[in-house]
Write a protein that holds these residues in place. Structure first.
Motif, PDB file in Angstrom:
ATOM      1  N   VAL A   8       0.874  -1.172   0.000  1.00  0.00           N
ATOM      2  CA  VAL A   8       0.000   0.000   0.000  1.00  0.00           C
ATOM      3  C   VAL A   8       0.907   1.217   0.000  1.00  0.00           C
ATOM      4  O   VAL A   8       1.692   1.419   0.941  1.00  0.00           O
ATOM      5  CB  VAL A   8      -0.919   0.029   1.242  1.00  0.00           C
ATOM      6  N   THR A   9       0.835   2.019  -1.051  1.00  0.00           N
ATOM      7  CA  THR A   9       1.748   3.160  -1.178  1.00  0.00           C
ATOM      8  C   THR A   9       1.041   4.511  -1.083  1.00  0.00           C
ATOM      9  O   THR A   9       1.699   5.549  -1.083  1.00  0.00           O
ATOM     10  CB  THR A   9       2.521   3.083  -2.505  1.00  0.00           C
ATOM     11  N   GLY A  10      -0.279   4.494  -1.031  1.00  0.00           N
ATOM     12  CA  GLY A  10      -1.014   5.751  -0.905  1.00  0.00           C
ATOM     13  C   GLY A  10      -2.398   5.502  -0.348  1.00  0.00           C
ATOM     14  O   GLY A  10      -2.987   4.448  -0.580  1.00  0.00           O
ATOM     15  N   ILE A  11      -2.904   6.459   0.406  1.00  0.00           N
ATOM     16  CA  ILE A  11      -4.252   6.371   0.979  1.00  0.00           C
ATOM     17  C   ILE A  11      -4.941   7.718   0.796  1.00  0.00           C
ATOM     18  O   ILE A  11      -4.359   8.770   1.095  1.00  0.00           O
ATOM     19  CB  ILE A  11      -4.220   6.028   2.478  1.00  0.00           C
ATOM     20  N   GLY A  12      -6.174   7.681   0.320  1.00  0.00           N
ATOM     21  CA  GLY A  12      -7.015   8.873   0.263  1.00  0.00           C
ATOM     22  C   GLY A  12      -8.290   8.625   1.038  1.00  0.00           C
ATOM     23  O   GLY A  12      -8.943   7.596   0.846  1.00  0.00           O
ATOM     24  N   LEU A  13      -8.637   9.526   1.934  1.00  0.00           N
ATOM     25  CA  LEU A  13      -9.816   9.373   2.780  1.00  0.00           C
ATOM     26  C   LEU A  13     -10.724  10.590   2.686  1.00  0.00           C
ATOM     27  O   LEU A  13     -10.254  11.733   2.737  1.00  0.00           O
ATOM     28  CB  LEU A  13      -9.412   9.176   4.242  1.00  0.00           C
ATOM     29  N   LEU A  55     -15.427  18.682   2.791  1.00  0.00           N
ATOM     30  CA  LEU A  55     -15.312  18.570   1.336  1.00  0.00           C
ATOM     31  C   LEU A  55     -16.326  19.471   0.658  1.00  0.00           C
ATOM     32  O   LEU A  55     -17.526  19.368   0.901  1.00  0.00           O
ATOM     33  CB  LEU A  55     -15.554  17.122   0.885  1.00  0.00           C
ATOM     34  N   ASP A  56     -15.837  20.361  -0.194  1.00  0.00           N
ATOM     35  CA  ASP A  56     -16.686  21.201  -1.036  1.00  0.00           C
ATOM     36  C   ASP A  56     -16.568  20.663  -2.454  1.00  0.00           C
ATOM     37  O   ASP A  56     -15.571  20.929  -3.142  1.00  0.00           O
ATOM     38  CB  ASP A  56     -16.224  22.655  -0.964  1.00  0.00           C
ATOM     39  N   PRO A  57     -17.538  19.886  -2.928  1.00  0.00           N
ATOM     40  CA  PRO A  57     -17.402  19.244  -4.238  1.00  0.00           C
ATOM     41  C   PRO A  57     -17.151  20.226  -5.372  1.00  0.00           C
ATOM     42  O   PRO A  57     -16.351  19.946  -6.280  1.00  0.00           O
ATOM     43  CB  PRO A  57     -18.733  18.507  -4.416  1.00  0.00           C
ATOM     44  N   ALA A  72     -21.576   9.965  -3.646  1.00  0.00           N
ATOM     45  CA  ALA A  72     -20.599   8.874  -3.597  1.00  0.00           C
ATOM     46  C   ALA A  72     -19.478   9.088  -4.611  1.00  0.00           C
ATOM     47  O   ALA A  72     -18.303   8.798  -4.328  1.00  0.00           O
ATOM     48  CB  ALA A  72     -21.288   7.532  -3.852  1.00  0.00           C
ATOM     49  N   ALA A  73     -19.819   9.584  -5.791  1.00  0.00           N
ATOM     50  CA  ALA A  73     -18.787   9.850  -6.804  1.00  0.00           C
ATOM     51  C   ALA A  73     -17.926  11.046  -6.408  1.00  0.00           C
ATOM     52  O   ALA A  73     -16.721  11.055  -6.674  1.00  0.00           O
ATOM     53  CB  ALA A  73     -19.438  10.082  -8.161  1.00  0.00           C
ATOM     54  N   HIS A  74     -18.529  12.070  -5.789  1.00  0.00           N
ATOM     55  CA  HIS A  74     -17.719  13.184  -5.264  1.00  0.00           C
ATOM     56  C   HIS A  74     -16.632  12.637  -4.339  1.00  0.00           C
ATOM     57  O   HIS A  74     -15.451  12.988  -4.445  1.00  0.00           O
ATOM     58  CB  HIS A  74     -18.592  14.149  -4.448  1.00  0.00           C
ATOM     59  N   PHE A  75     -17.073  11.779  -3.409  1.00  0.00           N
ATOM     60  CA  PHE A  75     -16.137  11.255  -2.414  1.00  0.00           C
ATOM     61  C   PHE A  75     -15.056  10.398  -3.075  1.00  0.00           C
ATOM     62  O   PHE A  75     -13.876  10.489  -2.717  1.00  0.00           O
ATOM     63  CB  PHE A  75     -16.887  10.403  -1.376  1.00  0.00           C
ATOM     64  N   ALA A  76     -15.455   9.575  -4.028  1.00  0.00           N
ATOM     65  CA  ALA A  76     -14.500   8.675  -4.673  1.00  0.00           C
ATOM     66  C   ALA A  76     -13.431   9.440  -5.436  1.00  0.00           C
ATOM     67  O   ALA A  76     -12.235   9.115  -5.343  1.00  0.00           O
ATOM     68  CB  ALA A  76     -15.235   7.716  -5.611  1.00  0.00           C
ATOM     69  N   LEU A  77     -13.841  10.442  -6.196  1.00  0.00           N
ATOM     70  CA  LEU A  77     -12.860  11.214  -6.965  1.00  0.00           C
ATOM     71  C   LEU A  77     -11.906  11.949  -6.040  1.00  0.00           C
ATOM     72  O   LEU A  77     -10.688  11.968  -6.277  1.00  0.00           O
ATOM     73  CB  LEU A  77     -13.572  12.201  -7.899  1.00  0.00           C
ATOM     74  N   GLU A 232     -21.263   7.916   5.564  1.00  0.00           N
ATOM     75  CA  GLU A 232     -20.910   8.075   4.150  1.00  0.00           C
ATOM     76  C   GLU A 232     -19.420   8.306   4.047  1.00  0.00           C
ATOM     77  O   GLU A 232     -18.745   8.584   5.046  1.00  0.00           O
ATOM     78  CB  GLU A 232     -21.677   9.242   3.524  1.00  0.00           C
ATOM     79  N   GLY A 233     -18.906   8.203   2.829  1.00  0.00           N
ATOM     80  CA  GLY A 233     -17.493   8.487   2.640  1.00  0.00           C
ATOM     81  C   GLY A 233     -16.869   7.622   1.563  1.00  0.00           C
ATOM     82  O   GLY A 233     -17.545   6.875   0.853  1.00  0.00           O
ATOM     83  N   ALA A 234     -15.562   7.738   1.472  1.00  0.00           N
ATOM     84  CA  ALA A 234     -14.796   6.943   0.516  1.00  0.00           C
ATOM     85  C   ALA A 234     -13.380   6.763   1.033  1.00  0.00           C
ATOM     86  O   ALA A 234     -12.841   7.634   1.738  1.00  0.00           O
ATOM     87  CB  ALA A 234     -14.758   7.613  -0.860  1.00  0.00           C
ATOM     88  N   ALA A 235     -12.813   5.636   0.679  1.00  0.00           N
ATOM     89  CA  ALA A 235     -11.390   5.387   0.908  1.00  0.00           C
ATOM     90  C   ALA A 235     -10.837   4.733  -0.340  1.00  0.00           C
ATOM     91  O   ALA A 235     -11.436   3.782  -0.859  1.00  0.00           O
ATOM     92  CB  ALA A 235     -11.175   4.492   2.117  1.00  0.00           C
ATOM     93  N   VAL A 236      -9.741   5.251  -0.833  1.00  0.00           N
ATOM     94  CA  VAL A 236      -9.050   4.662  -1.982  1.00  0.00           C
ATOM     95  C   VAL A 236      -7.604   4.422  -1.578  1.00  0.00           C
ATOM     96  O   VAL A 236      -6.935   5.330  -1.064  1.00  0.00           O
ATOM     97  CB  VAL A 236      -9.119   5.579  -3.214  1.00  0.00           C
ATOM     98  N   LEU A 237      -7.151   3.199  -1.794  1.00  0.00           N
ATOM     99  CA  LEU A 237      -5.772   2.826  -1.508  1.00  0.00           C
ATOM    100  C   LEU A 237      -5.050   2.552  -2.822  1.00  0.00           C
ATOM    101  O   LEU A 237      -5.631   1.964  -3.747  1.00  0.00           O
ATOM    102  CB  LEU A 237      -5.708   1.575  -0.632  1.00  0.00           C
TER     103      LEU A 237
END
Length: 409
Positions: A8-13, A55-57, A72-77, A232-237
């Motif tokens: 895992v080299t990066g995390i976005g929350l 977060l201000d989309p 959900a897409a706001h959070f993912a991007l 709600e939310g998103a996490a991308v690794l």
């Protein structure tokens, strides 16, 4: 550690705790539930939730793109952009055909569905937005991330209820092991703050009804728990083979060493009362990582704060770790239950715990009930020397997933 280990080299929350790793860790460390009255749910029996903060989309994505997408897409991007930056990836020079995106989604775009069906029921079909269909297709969150970042490799969605985000990470790991990609952006995104979602879960008696004190509502494993809080939310690794990460001198935050997935095959909604499925998922993850139960220094439990789930998972942990009781926390006590995104959020939180060598407290936990006594961390964070930790997820249909992370050696 081998060159085929997945790093895992990066995390976005993007969560109710904030949009930076620091803000999320501070909230977990404090161990206070972030639930509050929610105007979107006003008038319903359960009218509170855990909402994304900070977060201000429109500012983040541009007004035009923000209008086109659901939350959900706001959070993912936003999470994907942060993960790529954290991993020091250069989108202008990567081999885009070798970059995949796998995101978990439980039930995409209920916001869009609700509005569109409202127009239909009112006899106003001409007012149904033309983009309602593509916005509601589950794969579109992953597709929007790929479009935004220019990732042209494999792209798809995993949908397995509240294990969706965790399974996305496991599938991404297998893709990297199979060498079908060099980099995979994996995780989950969802917004449970929808009137239909609240009404349905309330009818299932799954939500806490503590309207007078929402901050006390989410209380995983506590004897007075009465249901979960919508979140709600998103996490991308960012995942890549350790050899690839080392070659580009990327920071390695953790290794995803073990992945186990099972199905209870017991009931559409209720978990197996003895926790057979989640216990087996943990066993598979341990074997996959060549670890023993005593190697685990911490478990981030699924811990929804519902009667049945917490009892089932506690039974599984107690049985599997009978000779060694690792400290347990449940992040949903702080940020609520983000449904299809939850497994990804909690995987990221587990990595933060490993990095900080600290187990955050479980919000609102005061006492346990039943025969299954866990070492639940509560009140204050607990320092813990650990090299490996598990992150558990369960969901409707009897889905179970366990991910095992270790620190890089």
């Amino acid at each position: 550690m081998t060159t085929d280990d997945i790093a895992v080299t990066g995390i976005g929350l993007v969560t109710p705790a904030g949009v930076t790793l620091e803000a999320n860790w501070e909230a977990l460390y404090a161990g206070r539930c972030l639930a509050a009255a929610d105007p979107v749910l006003s008038g319903l029996t359960v009218d509170f939730s855990c909402r994304v903060a900070g977060l201000d989309p429109s500012a983040e994505l541009g007004a035009r793109l923000a209008r086109r997408l659901d939350p959900a897409a706001h959070f993912a991007l936003a999470a994907a952009r942060r993960a790529v930056g954290h991993a020091h990836l250069d989108m202008t020079s990567w081999r885009s055909e070798r970059v995949g995106v796998v995101l978990g989604v439980g039930s995409n775009s209920l916001h869009t569905y609700a509005g569109a069906f409202g127009h239909l029921n009112a006899g106003e079909a001409e007012r149904v937005p033309p983009l309602a269909l593509p916005r509601s297709v589950p794969n579109m969150v992953a597709a929007e991330v790929a479009i935004d970042l220019g990732a042209t490799g494999p792209n798809f969605t995993t949908s397995a209820a509240c294990t969706s985000g965790a399974i996305a990470l496991g599938v991404a790991r297998d893709m990297l092991r199979a060498r079908s990609c060099d980099v995979v952006l994996a995780g989950g995104a969802e917004s449970g703050r929808c009137r239909m979602t609240s009404a349905c879960f309330h009818r299932l008696q799954a939500l806490s009804t503590r309207r007078d004190a929402p901050h006390l509502a989410s209380r995983p494993f506590d004897s007075r728990r009465d249901g979960f809080v919508l979140g709600e939310g998103a996490a991308v690794l960012v995942l890549e083979r350790h050899s690839t990460a080392r070659a580009r001198r990327a920071p390695v935050l953790a290794l995803l060493r073990g992945y186990g997935a099972t199905c209870d095959a017991h009931h559409p909604i209720a978990p197996h009362p003895c926790g057979e499925g989640i216990a087996e998922a943990m066993r598979i993850a341990l074997a996959d990582a060549h670890c023993a139960p005593e190697d685990i220094g911490h478990i981030n439990a699924h811990g929804t704060s519902t009667r049945l789930n917490d009892a089932s998972e506690a039974a599984a942990i107690t049985r599997l770790f009978s000779a060694h009781s690792p400290p347990v926390t449940a992040s949903k006590g702080v940020v609520g239950h983000s449904l299809g995104a939850a497994g990804a959020l909690e995987a990221a939180f587990t990595i933060l715990s490993l990095q900080h060598q600290t187990v955050p407290p479980t919000a609102n936990f005061t006492s346990q009930d039943g025969d299954h006594k866990l070492d639940v961390v509560a009140g204050l964070p607990r320092a813990a020397l650990m090299t490996a930790a598990l992150s558990n997820s369960s969901g409707f249909g009897g889905q179970n997933t366990s991910l095992l992370f270790t620190l890089p050696l």
